[in-house]
Design a protein around this motif. Structure first.
Motif, PDB file in Angstrom:
ATOM      1  N   LEU A 261      13.049   3.352  -2.584  1.00 26.36           N
ATOM      2  CA  LEU A 261      13.100   2.607  -1.170  1.00 26.36           C
ATOM      3  C   LEU A 261      12.060   2.259  -0.878  1.00 26.36           C
ATOM      4  N   ALA A 262      10.891   2.173  -1.087  1.00 28.40           N
ATOM      5  CA  ALA A 262      10.050   1.543  -0.540  1.00 28.40           C
ATOM      6  C   ALA A 262      10.026  -0.261  -1.022  1.00 28.40           C
ATOM      7  N   ARG A 263      10.576   0.395  -2.244  1.00 29.21           N
ATOM      8  CA  ARG A 263      10.233  -0.954  -2.891  1.00 29.21           C
ATOM      9  C   ARG A 263      11.800  -2.355  -2.557  1.00 29.21           C
ATOM     10  N   ILE A 264      12.966  -1.859  -2.763  1.00 30.82           N
ATOM     11  CA  ILE A 264      13.920  -2.189  -1.445  1.00 30.82           C
ATOM     12  C   ILE A 264      13.598  -2.513  -0.261  1.00 30.82           C
ATOM     13  N   GLY A 265      12.976  -2.107   0.509  1.00 31.86           N
ATOM     14  CA  GLY A 265      12.735  -2.325   1.428  1.00 31.86           C
ATOM     15  C   GLY A 265      11.713  -3.828   1.742  1.00 31.86           C
ATOM     16  N   ARG A 266      10.159  -3.682   0.479  1.00 31.29           N
ATOM     17  CA  ARG A 266      10.082  -4.988   0.882  1.00 31.29           C
ATOM     18  C   ARG A 266      10.534  -6.202  -0.368  1.00 31.29           C
ATOM     19  N   TYR A 267      11.770  -5.930  -1.084  1.00 31.35           N
ATOM     20  CA  TYR A 267      13.043  -6.779  -1.459  1.00 31.35           C
ATOM     21  C   TYR A 267      12.990  -7.400  -0.694  1.00 31.35           C
ATOM     22  N   TYR A 268      14.302  -6.906   0.717  1.00 27.39           N
ATOM     23  CA  TYR A 268      14.550  -8.056   1.793  1.00 27.39           C
ATOM     24  C   TYR A 268      14.035  -8.045   2.198  1.00 27.39           C
ATOM     25  N   ALA A 269      12.100  -7.627   2.571  1.00 28.76           N
ATOM     26  CA  ALA A 269      11.209  -7.914   3.528  1.00 28.76           C
ATOM     27  C   ALA A 269      10.443  -9.696   2.983  1.00 28.76           C
ATOM     28  N   THR A 270      11.045  -9.795   0.826  1.00 25.97           N
ATOM     29  CA  THR A 270      10.350 -10.944   0.999  1.00 25.97           C
ATOM     30  C   THR A 270      11.518 -11.630   0.219  1.00 25.97           C
ATOM     31  N   GLU A 271      12.370 -11.941  -0.133  1.00 25.76           N
ATOM     32  CA  GLU A 271      13.397 -12.515  -0.179  1.00 25.76           C
ATOM     33  C   GLU A 271      14.550 -13.366   0.355  1.00 25.76           C
ATOM     34  N   SER A 272      15.616 -14.092   0.016  1.00 29.93           N
ATOM     35  CA  SER A 272      16.275 -14.556   1.185  1.00 29.93           C
ATOM     36  C   SER A 272      17.492 -14.376  -0.004  1.00 29.93           C
ATOM     37  N   MET A 273      18.648 -13.984   0.906  1.00 33.33           N
ATOM     38  CA  MET A 273      19.817 -13.434   0.356  1.00 33.33           C
ATOM     39  C   MET A 273      20.753 -15.021   0.571  1.00 33.33           C
ATOM     40  N   LEU A 274      20.640 -15.788   0.179  1.00 34.70           N
ATOM     41  CA  LEU A 274      21.323 -16.870  -0.166  1.00 34.70           C
ATOM     42  C   LEU A 274      20.865 -17.412  -1.676  1.00 34.70           C
ATOM     43  N   VAL A 275      22.255 -18.279  -2.181  1.00 38.75           N
ATOM     44  CA  VAL A 275      22.121 -18.449  -3.178  1.00 38.75           C
ATOM     45  C   VAL A 275      21.035 -19.078  -4.342  1.00 38.75           C
ATOM     46  N   LEU A 276      20.432 -18.678  -5.121  1.00 41.45           N
ATOM     47  CA  LEU A 276      19.299 -18.718  -5.818  1.00 41.45           C
ATOM     48  C   LEU A 276      19.514 -19.336  -6.838  1.00 41.45           C
ATOM     49  N   ASP A 277      18.636 -20.963  -6.963  1.00 35.50           N
ATOM     50  CA  ASP A 277      18.878 -22.458  -7.528  1.00 35.50           C
ATOM     51  C   ASP A 277      18.307 -21.811  -9.030  1.00 35.50           C
ATOM     52  N   PRO A 278      19.041 -21.706 -10.336  1.00 26.94           N
ATOM     53  CA  PRO A 278      18.284 -21.214 -11.038  1.00 26.94           C
ATOM     54  C   PRO A 278      16.939 -22.116 -11.907  1.00 26.94           C
ATOM     55  N   ALA A 279      17.463 -23.638 -11.918  1.00 30.27           N
ATOM     56  CA  ALA A 279      17.148 -24.764 -12.451  1.00 30.27           C
ATOM     57  C   ALA A 279      15.383 -24.364 -11.399  1.00 30.27           C
ATOM     58  N   THR A 280      15.290 -24.500 -10.357  1.00 27.08           N
ATOM     59  CA  THR A 280      14.529 -24.777  -9.107  1.00 27.08           C
ATOM     60  C   THR A 280      13.757 -23.285  -8.772  1.00 27.08           C
ATOM     61  N   GLY A 281      14.374 -21.615  -9.367  1.00 27.02           N
ATOM     62  CA  GLY A 281      13.881 -20.672  -8.678  1.00 27.02           C
ATOM     63  C   GLY A 281      13.693 -20.204  -7.021  1.00 27.02           C
ATOM     64  N   ARG A 282      14.053 -21.699  -6.259  1.00 24.89           N
ATOM     65  CA  ARG A 282      14.636 -21.572  -5.309  1.00 24.89           C
ATOM     66  C   ARG A 282      15.593 -21.548  -4.144  1.00 24.89           C
ATOM     67  N   TYR A 283      15.964 -20.715  -3.681  1.00 24.02           N
ATOM     68  CA  TYR A 283      16.513 -20.297  -2.815  1.00 24.02           C
ATOM     69  C   TYR A 283      17.461 -21.465  -1.618  1.00 24.02           C
TER      70      TYR A 283
ATOM     71  N   ALA B 215       0.754  -0.963   0.079  1.00 22.72           N
ATOM     72  CA  ALA B 215       0.087   0.228   0.545  1.00 22.72           C
ATOM     73  C   ALA B 215       1.375   1.089   0.044  1.00 22.72           C
ATOM     74  N   ILE B 216       1.519   0.960   0.968  1.00 23.04           N
ATOM     75  CA  ILE B 216       2.857   2.143   0.642  1.00 23.04           C
ATOM     76  C   ILE B 216       3.571   2.101  -0.220  1.00 23.04           C
ATOM     77  N   ILE B 217       3.673   1.386  -1.476  1.00 17.90           N
ATOM     78  CA  ILE B 217       4.707   1.517  -2.718  1.00 17.90           C
ATOM     79  C   ILE B 217       3.726   2.046  -3.423  1.00 17.90           C
ATOM     80  N   GLY B 218       2.433   1.607  -3.707  1.00 17.53           N
ATOM     81  CA  GLY B 218       1.223   1.812  -4.290  1.00 17.53           C
ATOM     82  C   GLY B 218       1.431   3.464  -3.858  1.00 17.53           C
ATOM     83  N   VAL B 219       1.273   4.108  -3.474  1.00 18.88           N
ATOM     84  CA  VAL B 219       1.000   5.158  -2.571  1.00 18.88           C
ATOM     85  C   VAL B 219       1.939   6.009  -3.072  1.00 18.88           C
ATOM     86  N   LEU B 220       2.900   5.927  -2.657  1.00 19.75           N
ATOM     87  CA  LEU B 220       4.283   7.063  -2.969  1.00 19.75           C
ATOM     88  C   LEU B 220       4.351   7.023  -4.531  1.00 19.75           C
TER      89      LEU B 220
END
Length: 332
Positions: free
Chosen positions: A275-297, A254-259
């Motif tokens: 900046l809000a999109r950056i915050g959302r990214y870190y809130a929803t994406e793991s900081m681990l190696v991403l397996d390109p075959a499965t799309g999972r961390y 909602a914040i991202i939409g309004v801004l």
């Protein structure tokens, strides 16, 4: 591994990771020259004498990394160097800043380095570029591609989460407030790495041929941890029962939409939306190696180094042994 003494120019030396990297380079016997701003640090708070105290043992040269003439004249000064180590990064990740620093300034540095006879380039990047959804990630990837194509021996180091980015809630929890999590606190995981362990790894890239001409994801020691586990351990260190407050992702959306809507008329709001999109990214994406075959961390595929854990860091903060330093991309 035995280090061969080299003459090294360092960019981004006044940041916490830059300082740790300079210390590690000096321990290995390298001659270290740091090219820094006359007014460095957050808001230009560090003057030349402050930078000199932070970087004891290194030579300091002052100028503007965004200016190719300053890089050549004030930084390299027509002298020869063996290697360039860059811990330089845009401060906020906002689009204009990212493309100016993460991409263009690095292109200028690469050109100046080649003219100075540099044969090796160690670059601090970020693990999140493996799933690029934001401007700063695309800017970093664009320079990574240029470096790979340059012909120089390169090491592109992509660390996982930093301690400073995961320590923003220590003081609020100490004051009796709950630990904030998105969802149930298990949406993401990471293998946090300390500044000193990362600095040691970056410095080691100069001599470890196994790290040459490679993209190197790297995390700290131990298993991957979720935000909920971070909160649980923080409460345990305080001797208190865990208390959590769940923040719905819909609130960020909602914040991202309004801004974003307001940003069509007011540029400052557009920057805040990013900046809000950056915050959302870190809130929803793991900081681990991403397996390109499965799309999972994949925590098991994420390499580890060093000895210091995030919970060691929490204990040091709570004990007053170190002062907190926040990262600009910290969500909380």
């Amino acid at each position: 591994m035995h280090a061969t003494a080299r003459r090294v120019l360092v960019l981004g030396a006044t940041g916490t990771i830059g300082r740790a990297t300079v210390r590690a380079l000096l321990r290995r016997g390298h001659e270290v020259v740091c090219f820094v701003r006359p007014r460095a640090g957050v808001g230009g708070a560090l003057g030349p004498d402050d930078s000199a105290r932070l970087l004891t043992g290194a030579q300091l040269r002052f100028g503007d990394v965004r200016d190719p003439a300053s890089l050549a004249c004030d930084g390299f000064r027509g002298e020869s160097f063996d290697a360039l180590v860059s811990c330089l990064a845009s401060r906020t990740g906002a689009p204009a800043d990212a493309w100016a620093i993460d991409h263009q300034a690095h292109l200028h540095a690469l050109a100046a380095a080649r003219n100075a006879g540099v044969s090796q380039f160690v670059l601090l990047s970020a693990i999140c570029v493996q799933k690029p959804l934001l401007s700063f990630q695309h800017a970093k990837l664009a320079f990574e591609a240029a470096l790979i194509a340059s012909g120089l021996t390169y090491s592109i180091v992509r660390p996982t989460a930093f301690f400073k980015s995961l320590s923003g809630q220590v003081e609020r929890v100490r004051r009796g407030k709950p630990f904030l999590v998105f969802g149930d606190g298990t949406l993401t995981a990471c293998k946090p790495i300390s500044d000193d362990d990362l600095g040691d790894y970056l410095a080691g890239c100069l001599d470890d041929s196994g790290r040459h001409n490679r993209v190197l994801p790297i995390g700290g020691p131990g298993d991957a941890i979720t935000p909920r586990q971070q909160g649980e351990q923080l409460f345990a260190l305080l001797g208190r029962a865990p208390r959590f407050k769940q923040v719905p992702l819909a609130l960020l959306d909602a914040i991202i939409g309004v801004l974003g809507a307001g940003g069509r008329l007011v540029p400052a709001l557009a920057a805040k939306a990013e900046l809000a999109r950056i915050g959302r990214y870190y809130a929803t994406e793991s900081m681990l190696v991403l397996d390109p075959a499965t799309g999972r961390y994949d925590a098991a595929a994420t390499p580890s180094t060093g000895t210091e854990t995030l919970f060691d860091h929490y204990a040091a903060l709570l004990g007053g042994k170190i002062a907190p330093e926040r990262g600009d991309h910290a969500v909380f």
